[in-house]
Design a protein around this motif. Sequence first.
Motif, PDB file in Angstrom:
ATOM      1  N   VAL A  18       0.868  -1.181   0.000  1.00 49.66           N
ATOM      2  CA  VAL A  18       0.000   0.000   0.000  1.00 49.66           C
ATOM      3  C   VAL A  18       0.905   1.231   0.000  1.00 49.66           C
ATOM      4  N   SER A  69       1.192   5.623  -0.244  1.00 51.08           N
ATOM      5  CA  SER A  69       0.602   6.966  -0.324  1.00 51.08           C
ATOM      6  C   SER A  69       1.656   7.939  -0.828  1.00 51.08           C
ATOM      7  N   GLY A  70       2.582   8.378   0.058  1.00 46.96           N
ATOM      8  CA  GLY A  70       3.631   9.289  -0.397  1.00 46.96           C
ATOM      9  C   GLY A  70       4.844   8.563  -0.964  1.00 46.96           C
ATOM     10  N   GLY A  71       4.942   7.254  -0.772  1.00 47.84           N
ATOM     11  CA  GLY A  71       6.070   6.476  -1.308  1.00 47.84           C
ATOM     12  C   GLY A  71       7.390   6.735  -0.606  1.00 47.84           C
ATOM     13  N   HIS A  72       7.351   7.321   0.614  1.00 44.21           N
ATOM     14  CA  HIS A  72       8.598   7.694   1.293  1.00 44.21           C
ATOM     15  C   HIS A  72       9.134   6.634   2.244  1.00 44.21           C
ATOM     16  N   SER A  73       8.505   5.488   2.307  1.00 41.36           N
ATOM     17  CA  SER A  73       9.021   4.452   3.202  1.00 41.36           C
ATOM     18  C   SER A  73      10.502   4.231   2.914  1.00 41.36           C
ATOM     19  N   SER A 130       6.398   0.273   0.616  1.00 34.48           N
ATOM     20  CA  SER A 130       5.240   0.570  -0.220  1.00 34.48           C
ATOM     21  C   SER A 130       5.413   0.077  -1.652  1.00 34.48           C
ATOM     22  N   VAL A 159       8.670  17.445   8.140  1.00 33.00           N
ATOM     23  CA  VAL A 159       9.399  18.604   7.638  1.00 33.00           C
ATOM     24  C   VAL A 159       9.693  18.573   6.139  1.00 33.00           C
ATOM     25  N   GLY A 190       4.098  11.465   2.513  1.00 35.44           N
ATOM     26  CA  GLY A 190       2.677  11.112   2.580  1.00 35.44           C
ATOM     27  C   GLY A 190       2.110  11.305   3.977  1.00 35.44           C
ATOM     28  N   GLY A 241       1.480   7.363   5.655  1.00 37.22           N
ATOM     29  CA  GLY A 241       2.576   6.632   6.299  1.00 37.22           C
ATOM     30  C   GLY A 241       3.100   7.380   7.509  1.00 37.22           C
ATOM     31  N   MET A 279       6.543  13.192  13.460  1.00 35.49           N
ATOM     32  CA  MET A 279       7.319  14.165  14.232  1.00 35.49           C
ATOM     33  C   MET A 279       7.617  15.380  13.372  1.00 35.49           C
ATOM     34  N   GLY A 323      -4.985  -2.082   7.810  1.00 35.86           N
ATOM     35  CA  GLY A 323      -5.892  -1.785   6.709  1.00 35.86           C
ATOM     36  C   GLY A 323      -5.370  -0.644   5.858  1.00 35.86           C
ATOM     37  N   VAL A 335      -6.033   3.083   4.884  1.00 34.13           N
ATOM     38  CA  VAL A 335      -6.785   4.264   5.315  1.00 34.13           C
ATOM     39  C   VAL A 335      -7.129   5.100   4.095  1.00 34.13           C
ATOM     40  N   TYR A 366      11.299   4.657  16.752  1.00 34.60           N
ATOM     41  CA  TYR A 366      10.318   5.274  15.854  1.00 34.60           C
ATOM     42  C   TYR A 366      10.119   4.350  14.653  1.00 34.60           C
ATOM     43  N   ASN A 382       8.707   4.403  11.884  1.00 28.83           N
ATOM     44  CA  ASN A 382       8.848   4.873  10.508  1.00 28.83           C
ATOM     45  C   ASN A 382      10.293   4.926  10.046  1.00 28.83           C
TER      46      ASN A 382
HETATM   47  C1  LIG Z   1      12.332  12.785   2.846  1.00 31.51           C
HETATM   48  C2  LIG Z   1      11.687  12.238   4.094  1.00 31.51           C
HETATM   49  C3  LIG Z   1      11.365  13.082   5.107  1.00 31.51           C
HETATM   50  C4  LIG Z   1      10.755  12.595   6.255  1.00 31.51           C
HETATM   51  N1  LIG Z   1      10.467  13.465   7.258  1.00 31.51           N
HETATM   52  C5  LIG Z   1       9.821  13.017   8.343  1.00 31.51           C
HETATM   53  C6  LIG Z   1       9.445  13.915   9.387  1.00 31.51           C
HETATM   54  O1  LIG Z   1       9.721  15.098   9.322  1.00 31.51           O
HETATM   55  N2  LIG Z   1       8.781  13.422  10.446  1.00 31.51           N
HETATM   56  C7  LIG Z   1       8.476  12.102  10.536  1.00 31.51           C
HETATM   57  O2  LIG Z   1       7.857  11.720  11.522  1.00 31.51           O
HETATM   58  N3  LIG Z   1       8.818  11.219   9.586  1.00 31.51           N
HETATM   59  C8  LIG Z   1       9.491  11.647   8.495  1.00 31.51           C
HETATM   60  N4  LIG Z   1       9.849  10.765   7.518  1.00 31.51           N
HETATM   61  C9  LIG Z   1       9.533   9.344   7.671  1.00 31.51           C
HETATM   62  C10 LIG Z   1       8.116   9.104   7.171  1.00 31.51           C
HETATM   63  O3  LIG Z   1       7.227   9.373   8.240  1.00 31.51           O
HETATM   64  C11 LIG Z   1       7.916   7.659   6.724  1.00 31.51           C
HETATM   65  O4  LIG Z   1       8.817   7.364   5.705  1.00 31.51           O
HETATM   66  C12 LIG Z   1       6.481   7.427   6.261  1.00 31.51           C
HETATM   67  O5  LIG Z   1       6.238   6.054   6.263  1.00 31.51           O
HETATM   68  C13 LIG Z   1       6.219   7.989   4.898  1.00 31.51           C
HETATM   69  O6  LIG Z   1       4.863   7.902   4.574  1.00 31.51           O
HETATM   70  P1  LIG Z   1       4.425   7.806   3.039  1.00 31.51           P
HETATM   71  O7  LIG Z   1       2.954   7.751   2.972  1.00 31.51           O
HETATM   72  O8  LIG Z   1       5.130   8.845   2.261  1.00 31.51           O
HETATM   73  O9  LIG Z   1       5.100   6.432   2.667  1.00 31.51           O
HETATM   74  P2  LIG Z   1       4.670   5.141   1.878  1.00 31.51           P
HETATM   75  O10 LIG Z   1       5.975   4.600   1.409  1.00 31.51           O
HETATM   76  O11 LIG Z   1       3.639   5.390   0.876  1.00 31.51           O
HETATM   77  O12 LIG Z   1       4.078   4.227   3.031  1.00 31.51           O
HETATM   78  C14 LIG Z   1       4.774   3.957   4.220  1.00 31.51           C
HETATM   79  C15 LIG Z   1       4.077   2.825   4.976  1.00 31.51           C
HETATM   80  O13 LIG Z   1       2.745   3.188   5.246  1.00 31.51           O
HETATM   81  C16 LIG Z   1       1.842   2.297   4.608  1.00 31.51           C
HETATM   82  N5  LIG Z   1       0.761   3.090   4.025  1.00 31.51           N
HETATM   83  C17 LIG Z   1       0.869   4.075   3.108  1.00 31.51           C
HETATM   84  N6  LIG Z   1      -0.324   4.582   2.855  1.00 31.51           N
HETATM   85  C18 LIG Z   1      -1.228   3.920   3.611  1.00 31.51           C
HETATM   86  C19 LIG Z   1      -2.614   4.009   3.795  1.00 31.51           C
HETATM   87  N7  LIG Z   1      -3.341   4.903   3.130  1.00 31.51           N
HETATM   88  N8  LIG Z   1      -3.207   3.174   4.670  1.00 31.51           N
HETATM   89  C20 LIG Z   1      -2.487   2.270   5.360  1.00 31.51           C
HETATM   90  N9  LIG Z   1      -1.151   2.137   5.220  1.00 31.51           N
HETATM   91  C21 LIG Z   1      -0.525   2.963   4.365  1.00 31.51           C
HETATM   92  C22 LIG Z   1       2.655   1.604   3.541  1.00 31.51           C
HETATM   93  O14 LIG Z   1       2.147   0.350   3.238  1.00 31.51           O
HETATM   94  C23 LIG Z   1       4.012   1.534   4.188  1.00 31.51           C
HETATM   95  O15 LIG Z   1       4.088   0.433   5.071  1.00 31.51           O
HETATM   96  C24 LIG Z   1      10.464  11.226   6.363  1.00 31.51           C
HETATM   97  C25 LIG Z   1      10.803  10.361   5.333  1.00 31.51           C
HETATM   98  C26 LIG Z   1      11.409  10.854   4.201  1.00 31.51           C
HETATM   99  C27 LIG Z   1      11.795   9.914   3.109  1.00 31.51           C
END
Ligand SMILES: Cc1cc2nc3c(=O)[nH]c(=O)nc-3n(C[C@H](O)[C@H](O)[C@H](O)COP(=O)(O)OP(=O)(O)OC[C@H]3O[C@@H](n4cnc5c(N)ncnc54)[C@H](O)[C@@H]3O)c2cc1C
Length: 613
Positions: A222, A224-228, A233, A284, A289, A292, A299, A348, A350, A568, A570
């Motif tokens: 799954v 959303s922002g692809g930042h895992s 993701s 920040v 996304g 995630g 934070m 699930g 979200v 943490y 994430n």
């Molecule tokens: C450049 C960068 C900056 C960051 N800065 C911060 C920060 O300032 N503070 C902080 O706390 N963290 C930070 N992070 C860490 C960030 O919180 C995690 O990487 C987070 O998982 C990213 O969410 P995403 O939706 O972009 O990732 P995704 O890769 O899309 O998803 C991450 C995880 O969440 C799951 N997921 C995604 N969407 C859903 C959904 N809709 N429902 C259920 N599960 C879902 C995915 O399956 C995966 O396991 C940063 C990461 C990066 C790469």
Amino acid sequence: MAVQVTTIMIGVEDLARSKKFYGEGLGCTIDQDYPQFVSFNMGGGSSSLALYEWEAAAQDAGVPSEGSGFRGVSFHYIVPSREAVDEVMATAVAAGGDVVREAAASPYGYFGYFQRPRRPPLEGRDQRVVGECEDDADSPARKGKPVSGQVTAAIDASALSRFRDGFAGLVALPEDDGYDAARAVWNGMIDRRPAIVVRPTGVADVLAALRFAREQELVIAVRSGGHSIPGFSTCDGGIVIDLSSMRGVRVDPERRVARVNGGSLLGDLDHEAQAFGLACPVGVVAHTGVAGLTLGGGMGRLQRKYGLTLDNLLSVDVVTADGRLVHASEDENPDLFWGMRGAGPNFGIVTSFEFRLHPVGPMITHGTVMHPVERAGEVAEFYRDFFEGAPDEMWSAFGVGLALPEEDFPPEVTGGPFVFMGGLHCGSLEQAERDFAPMRAFGSPVKDTVEQKPYLTAQRMNDEAQAWGHRFSMKSGFTAGLPDELVDGCLSQMDRVPKGGDCSFSFWSCGRAIARVDVDTTAFPTRDAAFWASAEAMWDDSGLDQDHREWVRSGMTAITPFTVAGRYVNDVAESGEDVVRSVYGDAKYERLVQLKRAWDPDNVFRLNQNIRP
Ligand SMILES: Cc1cc2nc3c(=O)[nH]c(=O)nc-3n(C[C@H](O)[C@H](O)[C@H](O)COP(=O)(O)OP(=O)(O)OC[C@H]3O[C@@H](n4cnc5c(N)ncnc54)[C@H](O)[C@@H]3O)c2cc1C
């Protein structure tokens, strides 16, 4: 003596080999009436072993079987000790098992698990079955060969065609032009090839995608922002359900509440909320996304005043593993809501979040002061007092970075490490000026960027430096303080930074609003730490992967002796039950296992820091 129940999965390629493996290798008895079950005794315990015959399942499903015979097996093995588990696994490997995989050992009763029949391989493509973080060199060594390489889902053409008919969003297959763009994720280290990427446009599509994935037995990622950072993701050979077409935020300024669609980015939420002088505390980098970030914690620069992102979550709409749309809040499905706040990806997809907003800005005060690294000890000493005395409105950070020649650093520090303090003050501009004054006046900074600016400007400032596609590795922990020994350890690691990338240590002030929430309110584990500390590296050349990952690992050794309990989630790239336990602690971990059994007993959502049911 505690009974330990362990599930071990063994993959065997063909029927003839299976029989040899089960009979001669493991000494099983095959029950003639129920040939799919065998039983045996070994390692001082007892077990039942379930075999799944691909050919029969394929015929039932009307799919060509390609004569592949048995594809998988799992067994429940009740043993008195860890040594007995090891004995069984060693025997299975010696008998030629392709995969021996240990699932969660559990202190209670019978633990049901089975691996369903798998489709035969498609072009030999790997399918990772569990979030194994193959790209993270810290993943614990697996016994035998990895699960990947064993099985891949071939998508049934007629099922795909039916799915397309009922799906409104984009579907990208490996042969499609847009496939490479669709499969890309933020971290350039992660290069996986899903069998299919789908972009739902709404809840109906999410439900359809989940149903299709389950019918086709595709591993589900799954996104959303692809930042895992470890690439949870995406996947090889499975399906990516990518919510990036489901962006959108609706703010109710009267109630100070935002409804945020599941695929939204932090920048979407900031932008809409700031139109009304409001904000939700988020991270920040604006292209991260919301999903995630929130589901693991969240934070950022407002955390001492307004807490973590998940502390401001009022409710979620979730598509559950069994294909229902469920609402969770303090009043409705409160257990699920508890788990969603800290371990959310396990339970699930979200599709919508509801957040509490707060008055912020639009002008705030933000910036950094830099000093030569030789002054790190004095700066740290000053910073310890400064951060203790600062009000909740002042979030601050301390760190050591590299002044890369291509960036705009003063000549005194260019080319080497520098030490910095900085932060964001979300109170009145007058108060901020007073509160920042001691930091700015201390020593003679080589650079001072502290100034008043729109909150949105501060929130977007890192976007370019942290753009998509760079290679990235990090490790983090929570610390109780910032003692001299910790700072010294970081400094000595900065003497060893590899060439060709950017390496740094950061210490973000925590506590205050985070600590005011009782730790049992949510699944998020650590609320009383003074700092979140990280070692990070970013680079572009794949030839430098090993050097940078090694630096991050050794950088973390400077932090680890000072960490407190919990991590943490994430930021965690390693996998395994021990790792996940170290994130949540035993009590929360056990509660999460119960929740997982209630909401996702088949572990459909497993590409995450996985709570095994
Ligand atoms: C450049 C960068 C900056 C960051 N800065 C911060 C920060 O300032 N503070 C902080 O706390 N963290 C930070 N992070 C860490 C960030 O919180 C995690 O990487 C987070 O998982 C990213 O969410 P995403 O939706 O972009 O990732 P995704 O890769 O899309 O998803 C991450 C995880 O969440 C799951 N997921 C995604 N969407 C859903 C959904 N809709 N429902 C259920 N599960 C879902 C995915 O399956 C995966 O396991 C940063 C990461 C990066 C790469």
